[in-house]
Design a protein around this motif. Structure first.
Motif, PDB file in Angstrom:
ATOM      1  N   GLU A   1     -28.156  51.664 -69.481  1.00  0.00           N
ATOM      2  CA  GLU A   1     -27.288  50.512 -69.725  1.00  0.00           C
ATOM      3  C   GLU A   1     -27.327  49.494 -68.581  1.00  0.00           C
TER       4      GLU A   1
ATOM      5  N   ILE B   1     -22.209  69.494 -76.117  1.00  0.00           N
ATOM      6  CA  ILE B   1     -22.360  68.050 -75.892  1.00  0.00           C
ATOM      7  C   ILE B   1     -23.654  67.557 -76.526  1.00  0.00           C
TER       8      ILE B   1
ATOM      9  N   LYS C   1     -17.713  73.207 -75.015  1.00  0.00           N
ATOM     10  CA  LYS C   1     -18.025  72.232 -76.064  1.00  0.00           C
ATOM     11  C   LYS C   1     -19.519  71.905 -76.050  1.00  0.00           C
TER      12      LYS C   1
ATOM     13  N   HIS D   1     -26.072  50.772 -75.973  1.00  0.00           N
ATOM     14  CA  HIS D   1     -25.334  50.826 -77.231  1.00  0.00           C
ATOM     15  C   HIS D   1     -25.231  49.424 -77.839  1.00  0.00           C
TER      16      HIS D   1
ATOM     17  N   GLU E   1     -17.826  73.140 -70.708  1.00  0.00           N
ATOM     18  CA  GLU E   1     -16.405  73.490 -70.926  1.00  0.00           C
ATOM     19  C   GLU E   1     -16.153  73.905 -72.372  1.00  0.00           C
TER      20      GLU E   1
ATOM     21  N   ASN F   1     -20.578  55.146 -77.545  1.00  0.00           N
ATOM     22  CA  ASN F   1     -19.901  55.780 -76.413  1.00  0.00           C
ATOM     23  C   ASN F   1     -19.671  57.253 -76.714  1.00  0.00           C
ATOM     24  N   GLY F   2     -20.034  58.078 -75.773  1.00  0.00           N
ATOM     25  CA  GLY F   2     -19.790  59.517 -75.922  1.00  0.00           C
ATOM     26  C   GLY F   2     -20.818  60.248 -76.761  1.00  0.00           C
ATOM     27  N   ALA F   3     -21.889  59.545 -77.190  1.00  0.00           N
ATOM     28  CA  ALA F   3     -22.911  60.182 -78.038  1.00  0.00           C
ATOM     29  C   ALA F   3     -23.699  61.254 -77.285  1.00  0.00           C
ATOM     30  N   GLY F   4     -23.779  61.107 -75.965  1.00  0.00           N
ATOM     31  CA  GLY F   4     -24.523  62.088 -75.165  1.00  0.00           C
ATOM     32  C   GLY F   4     -25.733  61.505 -74.452  1.00  0.00           C
ATOM     33  N   LYS F   5     -25.798  60.183 -74.359  1.00  0.00           N
ATOM     34  CA  LYS F   5     -26.949  59.519 -73.725  1.00  0.00           C
ATOM     35  C   LYS F   5     -27.077  59.910 -72.247  1.00  0.00           C
ATOM     36  N   THR F   6     -25.989  59.746 -71.518  1.00  0.00           N
ATOM     37  CA  THR F   6     -26.037  60.081 -70.092  1.00  0.00           C
ATOM     38  C   THR F   6     -26.280  61.580 -69.904  1.00  0.00           C
ATOM     39  N   ALA F   7     -25.737  62.377 -70.803  1.00  0.00           N
ATOM     40  CA  ALA F   7     -25.966  63.835 -70.727  1.00  0.00           C
ATOM     41  C   ALA F   7     -27.465  64.136 -70.817  1.00  0.00           C
TER      42      ALA F   7
END
Ligand SMILES: Nc1ncnc2c1ncn2[C@@H]1O[C@H](COP(=O)(O)OP(=O)(O)OP(=O)(O)O)[C@@H](O)[C@H]1O
Ligand SMILES: [Mg+2]
Length: 265
Positions: free
Chosen positions: A167, A17, A15, A201, A13, A37-43
């Protein structure tokens, strides 16, 4: 080599990531992927599973280069993936035993007939992870900690070369967390153990067996290398942009914030 990411970037979108991720995992290493949180681990994990494809860069997992080899089923069986995002997809009426068994087919739900050998293996894994007591209980009825154990047993059914734990201690109390970590330590210590990537995390849950750590910050590699060096007070203070102190106990790191004069962050 187990895994190689070369200058990988991902845009969603409009951005970015992930940006310019370089990451090499060799046989015999166990890695922590650390990020806020939001660092991009799951990505990153979704790229490793080929659920998503990078906008730029090259990914090779277990000798298979993405885009060059047919990946679907073949790759999924070699990667054990434990994540709360998968949990929601399980049929709640399946019991723990059936959930573990389905891991043999890398499927969600049982569509094929399991062999006796698979059944035996599922029982052995349920025992190994301490879930035999609730093997016949519906997955839906299990506690968070019990579900995580069942998920790990399921992931090990196909004897993966790579085990990814996203996690896994989420929502677990102290005792349940430590018990789960003990099980993970045992899995890592076994002969022919899979390479493990442990995503977290929380500094406190990084086990000594994870000899390598990648610090991810805002979609970029902040630093990567030996865990002890990555988890130094100096390194983490820069990472968090906040003065912190790391102390070590039983080869595990404990993190605390250094109180500044004003007492503010
Ligand atoms: N499809 C998407 N479109 C836009 N932004 C996205 C999309 N998917 C993820 N993001 C954003 O990318 C960033 C990284 O998300 P990701 O889920 O990888 O973080 P994380 O490190 O796993 O965090 P957490 O510890 O909270 O699980 C977040 O800011 C998220 O909002
Ligand atoms: Mg995540």
């Amino acid at each position: 080599m187990v895994l190689h990411l070369e200058d990988v970037s991902l845009k969603r979108e409009g951005k970015w990531i992930l940006q310019h991720i370089n990451w090499k995992i060799n046989q015999g290493e166990h890695w922590v992927l650390f990020g806020l949180n939001g660092a991009g681990k799951t990505a990153i994990l979704n790229l490793l599973n080929a659920y998503n494809f990078p906008t730029k860069g090259k990914i090779t997992v277990l000798g298979m280069e993405f885009g060059k080899t047919y990946l679907g089923e073949k790759l999924r069986k070699q990667i054990g993936f434990v994540s709360s995002s998968i949990q929601e997809k399980f049929y709640p009426s399946d019991n723990a035993f059936e959930v573990v068994l389905s891991g043999a087919f890398a499927s969600i739900g049982l569509y094929e007939t399991p062999t006796d050998e698979m059944r035996k293996k599922a029982i052995a894994l349920l025992e190994e992870l301490g879930c035999h007591e609730y093997a016949n209980r519906r997955y839906e009825a299990l506690s968070q900690g019990e579900r995580q154990r069942v998920q790990i047993a399921r992931a090990l059914m196909a004897e993966p070369s790579l085990l990814i734990l996203d996690e896994p201690t989420n929502g677990l109390d102290f005792i349940a967390r430590e018990k789960l970590l003990e099980s993970i330590e045992k899995i890592a210590a076994k002969r022919n153990a899979p390479t493990i990537i442990y995503v977290t995390h929380h500094i406190e849950e990084i086990l000594p067996v994870f000899n390598k750590t990648l610090l991810l910050k805002e979609g970029q590699v902040f630093a990567a290398g030996n865990t002890h060096e990555m988890l130094s007070s100096e390194q983490l203070s820069t990472y968090f942009d906040l003065p912190v102190h790391v102390s070590w106990q039983n080869n595990r790191a404990l993190l605390s914030k250094i109180q500044t004069v004003s007492g503010t962050m």
